[in-house]
Design a protein around this motif. Structure first.
Motif, PDB file in Angstrom:
ATOM      1  N   ASN A 250      96.021  33.839  15.753  1.00 49.14           N
ATOM      2  CA  ASN A 250      96.817  34.575  16.732  1.00 49.14           C
ATOM      3  C   ASN A 250      96.205  35.927  17.109  1.00 49.14           C
ATOM      4  OD1 ASN A 250      98.850  32.563  16.815  1.00 49.14           O
ATOM      5  ND2 ASN A 250      99.717  33.376  14.906  1.00 49.14           N
ATOM      6  N   ASN A 251      95.053  36.225  16.540  1.00 46.73           N
ATOM      7  CA  ASN A 251      94.426  37.518  16.798  1.00 46.73           C
ATOM      8  C   ASN A 251      92.916  37.349  16.952  1.00 46.73           C
ATOM      9  OD1 ASN A 251      94.279  40.302  17.184  1.00 46.73           O
ATOM     10  ND2 ASN A 251      94.123  40.725  14.983  1.00 46.73           N
ATOM     11  N   LEU A 252      92.531  36.410  17.793  1.00 50.69           N
ATOM     12  CA  LEU A 252      91.110  36.115  17.974  1.00 50.69           C
ATOM     13  C   LEU A 252      90.449  37.171  18.843  1.00 50.69           C
ATOM     14  CD1 LEU A 252      91.444  32.276  18.618  1.00 50.69           C
ATOM     15  CD2 LEU A 252      90.735  33.391  16.488  1.00 50.69           C
ATOM     16  N   LYS A 253      89.262  37.570  18.448  1.00 53.72           N
ATOM     17  CA  LYS A 253      88.529  38.597  19.181  1.00 53.72           C
ATOM     18  C   LYS A 253      87.705  37.946  20.285  1.00 53.72           C
ATOM     19  CE  LYS A 253      85.561  42.618  18.402  1.00 53.72           C
ATOM     20  NZ  LYS A 253      84.772  43.379  17.379  1.00 53.72           N
ATOM     21  N   PRO A 254      87.853  38.403  21.535  1.00 54.82           N
ATOM     22  CA  PRO A 254      87.079  37.809  22.645  1.00 54.82           C
ATOM     23  C   PRO A 254      85.595  38.092  22.495  1.00 54.82           C
ATOM     24  CG  PRO A 254      88.230  39.773  23.391  1.00 54.82           C
ATOM     25  CD  PRO A 254      88.743  39.487  22.007  1.00 54.82           C
ATOM     26  N   PHE A 255      84.797  37.218  23.070  1.00 51.79           N
ATOM     27  CA  PHE A 255      83.347  37.356  23.008  1.00 51.79           C
ATOM     28  C   PHE A 255      82.898  38.591  23.773  1.00 51.79           C
ATOM     29  CE2 PHE A 255      79.103  36.108  24.798  1.00 51.79           C
ATOM     30  CZ  PHE A 255      78.404  36.167  23.597  1.00 51.79           C
ATOM     31  N   ASN A 256      82.083  39.414  23.117  1.00 55.15           N
ATOM     32  CA  ASN A 256      81.595  40.652  23.716  1.00 55.15           C
ATOM     33  C   ASN A 256      80.266  40.368  24.422  1.00 55.15           C
ATOM     34  OD1 ASN A 256      80.579  43.222  24.307  1.00 55.15           O
ATOM     35  ND2 ASN A 256      81.605  44.133  22.540  1.00 55.15           N
ATOM     36  N   THR A 257      80.341  40.108  25.724  1.00 56.58           N
ATOM     37  CA  THR A 257      79.155  39.732  26.491  1.00 56.58           C
ATOM     38  C   THR A 257      78.125  40.855  26.537  1.00 56.58           C
ATOM     39  OG1 THR A 257      80.543  38.319  27.893  1.00 56.58           O
ATOM     40  CG2 THR A 257      78.335  38.850  28.703  1.00 56.58           C
ATOM     41  N   ILE A 258      78.591  42.088  26.705  1.00 54.33           N
ATOM     42  CA  ILE A 258      77.673  43.226  26.801  1.00 54.33           C
ATOM     43  C   ILE A 258      76.907  43.406  25.498  1.00 54.33           C
ATOM     44  CG2 ILE A 258      77.529  45.731  27.080  1.00 54.33           C
ATOM     45  CD1 ILE A 258      79.935  45.560  28.950  1.00 54.33           C
ATOM     46  N   ALA A 259      77.612  43.312  24.381  1.00 54.88           N
ATOM     47  CA  ALA A 259      76.961  43.452  23.072  1.00 54.88           C
ATOM     48  C   ALA A 259      75.962  42.322  22.847  1.00 54.88           C
ATOM     49  CB  ALA A 259      78.008  43.461  21.962  1.00 54.88           C
ATOM     50  N   PHE A 260      76.330  41.109  23.271  1.00 52.90           N
ATOM     51  CA  PHE A 260      75.416  39.979  23.114  1.00 52.90           C
ATOM     52  C   PHE A 260      74.131  40.200  23.903  1.00 52.90           C
ATOM     53  CE2 PHE A 260      73.852  36.127  25.240  1.00 52.90           C
ATOM     54  CZ  PHE A 260      73.325  35.454  24.138  1.00 52.90           C
ATOM     55  N   VAL A 261      74.272  40.620  25.145  1.00 53.46           N
ATOM     56  CA  VAL A 261      73.090  40.839  25.986  1.00 53.46           C
ATOM     57  C   VAL A 261      72.206  41.932  25.400  1.00 53.46           C
ATOM     58  CG1 VAL A 261      72.306  41.658  28.244  1.00 53.46           C
ATOM     59  CG2 VAL A 261      74.205  40.033  28.090  1.00 53.46           C
ATOM     60  N   LYS A 262      72.834  43.025  24.964  1.00 51.13           N
ATOM     61  CA  LYS A 262      72.084  44.172  24.455  1.00 51.13           C
ATOM     62  C   LYS A 262      71.432  43.886  23.112  1.00 51.13           C
ATOM     63  CE  LYS A 262      72.669  49.060  23.248  1.00 51.13           C
ATOM     64  NZ  LYS A 262      73.626  50.198  23.160  1.00 51.13           N
ATOM     65  N   LYS A 263      72.194  43.286  22.193  1.00 48.82           N
ATOM     66  CA  LYS A 263      71.719  43.137  20.823  1.00 48.82           C
ATOM     67  C   LYS A 263      70.946  41.846  20.566  1.00 48.82           C
ATOM     68  CE  LYS A 263      75.404  45.979  18.798  1.00 48.82           C
ATOM     69  NZ  LYS A 263      76.529  45.999  17.818  1.00 48.82           N
ATOM     70  N   MET A 264      71.232  40.801  21.342  1.00 44.13           N
ATOM     71  CA  MET A 264      70.602  39.512  21.070  1.00 44.13           C
ATOM     72  C   MET A 264      69.704  39.016  22.201  1.00 44.13           C
ATOM     73  SD  MET A 264      73.535  37.334  19.007  1.00 44.13           S
ATOM     74  CE  MET A 264      72.374  36.029  18.615  1.00 44.13           C
ATOM     75  N   LEU A 265      70.257  38.963  23.407  1.00 44.94           N
ATOM     76  CA  LEU A 265      69.510  38.345  24.508  1.00 44.94           C
ATOM     77  C   LEU A 265      68.276  39.158  24.902  1.00 44.94           C
ATOM     78  CD1 LEU A 265      69.424  35.953  26.414  1.00 44.94           C
ATOM     79  CD2 LEU A 265      70.804  37.271  28.041  1.00 44.94           C
ATOM     80  N   VAL A 266      68.419  40.459  25.026  1.00 45.62           N
ATOM     81  CA  VAL A 266      67.284  41.300  25.422  1.00 45.62           C
ATOM     82  C   VAL A 266      66.144  41.224  24.403  1.00 45.62           C
ATOM     83  CG1 VAL A 266      66.518  43.674  25.819  1.00 45.62           C
ATOM     84  CG2 VAL A 266      68.619  42.850  26.899  1.00 45.62           C
ATOM     85  N   PRO A 267      66.418  41.387  23.091  1.00 49.90           N
ATOM     86  CA  PRO A 267      65.321  41.248  22.118  1.00 49.90           C
ATOM     87  C   PRO A 267      64.678  39.862  22.147  1.00 49.90           C
ATOM     88  CG  PRO A 267      67.186  42.327  21.097  1.00 49.90           C
ATOM     89  CD  PRO A 267      67.664  41.839  22.425  1.00 49.90           C
ATOM     90  N   TYR A 268      65.506  38.824  22.350  1.00 47.73           N
ATOM     91  CA  TYR A 268      64.959  37.464  22.405  1.00 47.73           C
ATOM     92  C   TYR A 268      64.042  37.297  23.613  1.00 47.73           C
ATOM     93  CZ  TYR A 268      64.743  32.431  23.107  1.00 47.73           C
ATOM     94  OH  TYR A 268      64.291  31.146  23.319  1.00 47.73           O
ATOM     95  N   ILE A 269      64.492  37.751  24.788  1.00 45.90           N
ATOM     96  CA  ILE A 269      63.667  37.643  25.994  1.00 45.90           C
ATOM     97  C   ILE A 269      62.380  38.455  25.831  1.00 45.90           C
ATOM     98  CG2 ILE A 269      63.537  38.245  28.445  1.00 45.90           C
ATOM     99  CD1 ILE A 269      66.500  37.564  28.664  1.00 45.90           C
TER     100      ILE A 269
END
Length: 331
Positions: A70-89
């Motif tokens: 009942n208290n699920l945290k939504p996916f943080n798209t900005i954090a994903f792009v900054k912390k994961m996607l950019v380093p991967y690319i």
């Protein structure tokens, strides 16, 4: 953190053992890519070192469900792009640039990387991660509607249906490698981490032993269990193999963690905190570095040892340097 027959994570503040689990996992990933195949079989690697990605996915699921359905945290798209996607690319572009210059065909290498979802060992993980981002909310809705034994039963049925489906359609190995199918059951097991903590009892111990037997049979046996177990090169990535990594193996890692000195603890925790940086670096290292570069050493043993040590150090050093730079900037 308390441990006897149960490991309970601290859901409110930082938990060092979660960092340690991630640290173990990223080291397993690096060792997996550095060890020769024959040696992996000799040291029963799939019972310990082959469990890096499943642990990462269990932790991803745990973090999603740890506050309750009942208290699920939504996916943080900005954090994903900054912390994961950019380093991967960035890592992928480094590979494309170096290989492209070496082969004098940057466009050809870039096209190959784009059509294959990236290059380098472990390049599939970020796409599995994103599929879990989509699947976790859907499974959350399923879990709210099901009660008791129906939750694991339905997840097992889904997982087995995927095994049978793949056995009949025989997907291209490259496509299968990027699909969530072989990891789907980890969502239920990660959910149990969030709801119940990690505990071991008689039933879970037997399930863990069952998984160990499955891992050994699938890895070393010659029996084809198709269509119930999809016959793939990833022999131990099946739902029947995951009770061990979810139930018993964390206690083994906890014992190792608690038995080591402060220096080893700090190394494990550091590797956990910097796991994505290390992961992206090792993609570059293992794509560009190979044992053939060490043929000037006549001894095969020394050659493999030098490659092993070099690959691990090169995978870790950038994270150490960047971490040091961050500390200097904070001052």
């Amino acid at each position: 953190m308390k441990i006897n027959n149960k490991i309970t994570f601290n859901k409110e503040t930082h938990d060092p053992f979660i960092d340690a689990l991630k640290g173990f996992s990223i080291l397993f990933v690096i060792i997996n890519h550095a060890l020769p195949l024959y040696l992996k079989q000799d040291v029963f690697y799939n019972l310990w070192g082959g469990l890096g990605v499943p642990i990462f996915l269990l932790l991803q699921t745990y973090h999603y469900f740890k506050r309750g359905l009942n208290n699920l945290k939504p996916f943080n798209t900005i954090a994903f792009v900054k912390k994961m996607l950019v380093p991967y690319i960035f890592a992928e572009l480094v590979i494309v640039l170096i290989k492209g210059l070496w082969e004098k065909d940057i466009i050809g290498v870039l096209k190959f990387a784009f059509l294959n979802g990236g290059v380098g060992p472990g390049n599939h993980y970020i796409w599995i991660f994103l599929q879990f981002v989509i699947l976790l909310p859907l499974c959350a809705k399923l879990f709210t509607k099901l009660k008791g034994i129906w939750v694991p039963l339905v997840m097992i049925l889904f997982s087995e249906a995927l095994e049978i489906l793949c056995s009949y359609i025989q997907p291209d190995p490259r496509i299968y490698n990027f699909l969530f199918f072989r990891y789907f059951f980890l969502i239920y097991l990660g959910y149990t981490w969030a709801v119940e903590g990690i505990f071991i009892n008689y039933k879970r111990f037997l399930l863990s032993i069952f998984s160990i037997v499955c891992i050994l049979v699938l890895e070393y046996g010659n029996t084809n269990f198709s269509p119930f177990i999809f016959d793939t090169v990833r022999k131990t990535n099946h739902w029947v193999c995951y009770f061990y990594v979810a139930f018993l193996f964390p206690f083994i890692l906890k014992w190792v963690y608690e038995s080591t000195g402060k220096v080893i603890k700090r190394i494990l925790e550091f590797c956990g905190k910097e796991s994505w940086c290390i992961f992206c670096t090792q993609i570059i290292v293992f794509e560009l570095l190979h044992p053939g570069m060490f043929t000037f050493i006549q001894s095969v043993l020394l050659r493999n040892l030098l490659y092993f040590v070099s690959a691990i150090l090169l995978s870790l050093i950038p994270a150490i340097v960047l971490s040091h730079i961050k500390k200097i900037r904070k001052k």
